[in-house]
Write a protein that holds these residues in place. Structure first.
Motif, PDB file in Angstrom:
ATOM      1  N   GLU A 193     -20.090  64.535 -18.072  1.00  0.00           N
ATOM      2  CA  GLU A 193     -20.349  63.312 -18.820  1.00  0.00           C
ATOM      3  C   GLU A 193     -21.568  63.484 -19.717  1.00  0.00           C
ATOM      4  O   GLU A 193     -22.408  64.338 -19.494  1.00  0.00           O
ATOM      5  CB  GLU A 193     -20.562  62.140 -17.867  1.00  0.00           C
ATOM      6  CG  GLU A 193     -21.660  62.372 -16.841  1.00  0.00           C
ATOM      7  CD  GLU A 193     -21.716  61.301 -15.759  1.00  0.00           C
ATOM      8  OE1 GLU A 193     -21.299  60.160 -16.003  1.00  0.00           O
ATOM      9  OE2 GLU A 193     -22.203  61.620 -14.660  1.00  0.00           O
ATOM     10  N   GLN A 194     -21.619  62.642 -20.745  1.00  0.00           N
ATOM     11  CA  GLN A 194     -22.780  62.587 -21.633  1.00  0.00           C
ATOM     12  C   GLN A 194     -23.053  61.132 -21.938  1.00  0.00           C
ATOM     13  O   GLN A 194     -22.139  60.368 -22.257  1.00  0.00           O
ATOM     14  CB  GLN A 194     -22.535  63.363 -22.927  1.00  0.00           C
ATOM     15  CG  GLN A 194     -23.752  63.384 -23.852  1.00  0.00           C
ATOM     16  CD  GLN A 194     -23.564  64.279 -25.064  1.00  0.00           C
ATOM     17  OE1 GLN A 194     -22.696  65.140 -25.072  1.00  0.00           O
ATOM     18  NE2 GLN A 194     -24.382  64.079 -26.075  1.00  0.00           N
ATOM     19  N   THR A 195     -24.299  60.728 -21.856  1.00  0.00           N
ATOM     20  CA  THR A 195     -24.655  59.333 -22.073  1.00  0.00           C
ATOM     21  C   THR A 195     -25.497  59.155 -23.332  1.00  0.00           C
ATOM     22  O   THR A 195     -26.241  60.046 -23.735  1.00  0.00           O
ATOM     23  CB  THR A 195     -25.435  58.761 -20.877  1.00  0.00           C
ATOM     24  OG1 THR A 195     -26.612  59.540 -20.673  1.00  0.00           O
ATOM     25  CG2 THR A 195     -24.592  58.769 -19.620  1.00  0.00           C
ATOM     26  N   LEU A 196     -25.345  57.983 -23.904  1.00  0.00           N
ATOM     27  CA  LEU A 196     -26.182  57.531 -25.011  1.00  0.00           C
ATOM     28  C   LEU A 196     -26.935  56.309 -24.526  1.00  0.00           C
ATOM     29  O   LEU A 196     -26.327  55.361 -24.019  1.00  0.00           O
ATOM     30  CB  LEU A 196     -25.318  57.179 -26.222  1.00  0.00           C
ATOM     31  CG  LEU A 196     -26.002  56.361 -27.335  1.00  0.00           C
ATOM     32  CD1 LEU A 196     -27.094  57.175 -28.013  1.00  0.00           C
ATOM     33  CD2 LEU A 196     -24.967  55.879 -28.360  1.00  0.00           C
ATOM     34  N   THR A 197     -28.257  56.340 -24.663  1.00  0.00           N
ATOM     35  CA  THR A 197     -29.088  55.184 -24.324  1.00  0.00           C
ATOM     36  C   THR A 197     -29.714  54.668 -25.610  1.00  0.00           C
ATOM     37  O   THR A 197     -30.786  55.126 -26.029  1.00  0.00           O
ATOM     38  CB  THR A 197     -30.192  55.570 -23.316  1.00  0.00           C
ATOM     39  OG1 THR A 197     -29.596  56.209 -22.183  1.00  0.00           O
ATOM     40  CG2 THR A 197     -30.960  54.343 -22.854  1.00  0.00           C
TER      41      THR A 197
END
Length: 314
Positions: A193-197
């Motif tokens: 997974e890869q997240t954007l905050t």
């Protein structure tokens, strides 16, 4: 929307304590919408409705007296799925009759239907996929980032590679999470997974919607709409609403991807139409409809739009 993915790229979110979702049948002749009461527990307060486009409901399905999550529609439109607490329900859409159930390993909040024969479910820090229509197997993995799901809708890129949904991490920061669907296969190790905050001043992310080619995501947040490059997971443009009113109640994108439409949760509701290339407003129209407009259905050509709410088309 009934969390349903497929033929119209439409999304709806929680509004005024209830959730109202809509989806159109493949030929556009029928609509399915919901009234889901979120002040759980409640008894017989949540329903799925069905009826001809633009008309009152002709069929009704009362949902279980438990916490209702989201659902998805099979590619041919013949079968629908929704979650209630830890139970997945399968229904026949022609007459809204239940045809099967499956006990899940967690409480699902959001769903998306893949072209690979799997239904993808998300809740808390869990992401899973279930084979449908058989509903015999479930593979579940844990997100290392998102601990709470916000959006009642997840989206899949057209190639099926990525699953995207919004939530919060353990510190409470709002995030967009992108999951590699291949990592949900049994024996493939941890979830990839890869997240954007994004900037926290934008508020929670209640709408996640994809362009037709799946390369761009649009986030409906408190007072802002953000354009995100899916591959790099970076915000590339932001539109700030000129009228405060949470542009997050409902969203739809035109078939050619040139325009994205949002209903702002204000009184009266505001329909905002954005040029996706420039992220500038083309129109901001007050909705003069007899009721709270919490969803809309864009026809397959993208030329007309039907506004509705818990009571159906307005």
């Amino acid at each position: 929307r009934w969390g349903l993915t497929g033929f119209m790229i439409i999304a709806s979110a929680l509004v005024s304590g209830c959730a109202s979702y809509v989806v159109a049948s493949p030929d556009g002749s029928r609509l399915y919408w919901t009234k889901v009461v979120s002040n759980f527990p409640s008894a017989n307060n949540s329903w799925i409705y069905a009826g001809p486009t633009g008309a009152a409901a002709t069929q009704t399905l009362s949902l279980p007296a438990t916490e209702i999550g989201s659902g998805a529609l099979a590619a041919d439109g013949s079968t629908g799925y929704y979650t209630a607490a830890t139970t997945l329900h399968r229904i026949r859409t022609s007459d809204l009759q239940e045809t099967g159930t499956k006990t899940l390993t967690f409480t699902s909040k959001t769903a998306a239907m893949g072209k690979d024969g799997f239904l993808y479910l998300v809740g808390g820090n869990q992401v899973s996929r279930v084979d449908v229509p058989a509903m015999t197997t479930e593979t579940t993995k844990t997100s290392a980032s998102v601990t709470t799901v916000i959006s009642r809708q997840a989206v899949l890129t057209p190639d099926g590679r990525y699953l995207l949904y919004s939530g919060q991490n353990i510190a409470g920061a709002f995030q967009l999470n992108r999951v590699e669907t291949s990592s949900l296969a049994a024996g493939t190790g941890a979830l990839v997974e890869q997240t954007l905050t994004p900037d926290p001043t934008g508020g929670d992310i209640t709408i996640v919607i994809l362009s037709p080619d799946g390369k761009t995501a649009y986030l409906g947040r408190t007072d802002v709409i953000q354009k995100v490059d899916v591959e790099s997971m970076q915000v590339v443009a932001t539109y700030t609403a000129t009228t405060r009113g949470d542009p997050k109640a409902s969203a739809a994108i035109s078939p050619d991807g040139s325009r994205v439409n949002f209903i702002q949760n204000s009184t009266p509701g505001i329909l905002t139409v954005l040029d996706t290339a420039t992220m500038t407003s083309l129109a901001a129209l007050a909705l003069t409809v007899p009721g709270a407009g919490t969803w809309f259905s864009l026809n397959p050509l993208g030329t007309s739009l039907l506004v509705g709410g818990e009571t159906g088309p307005l």
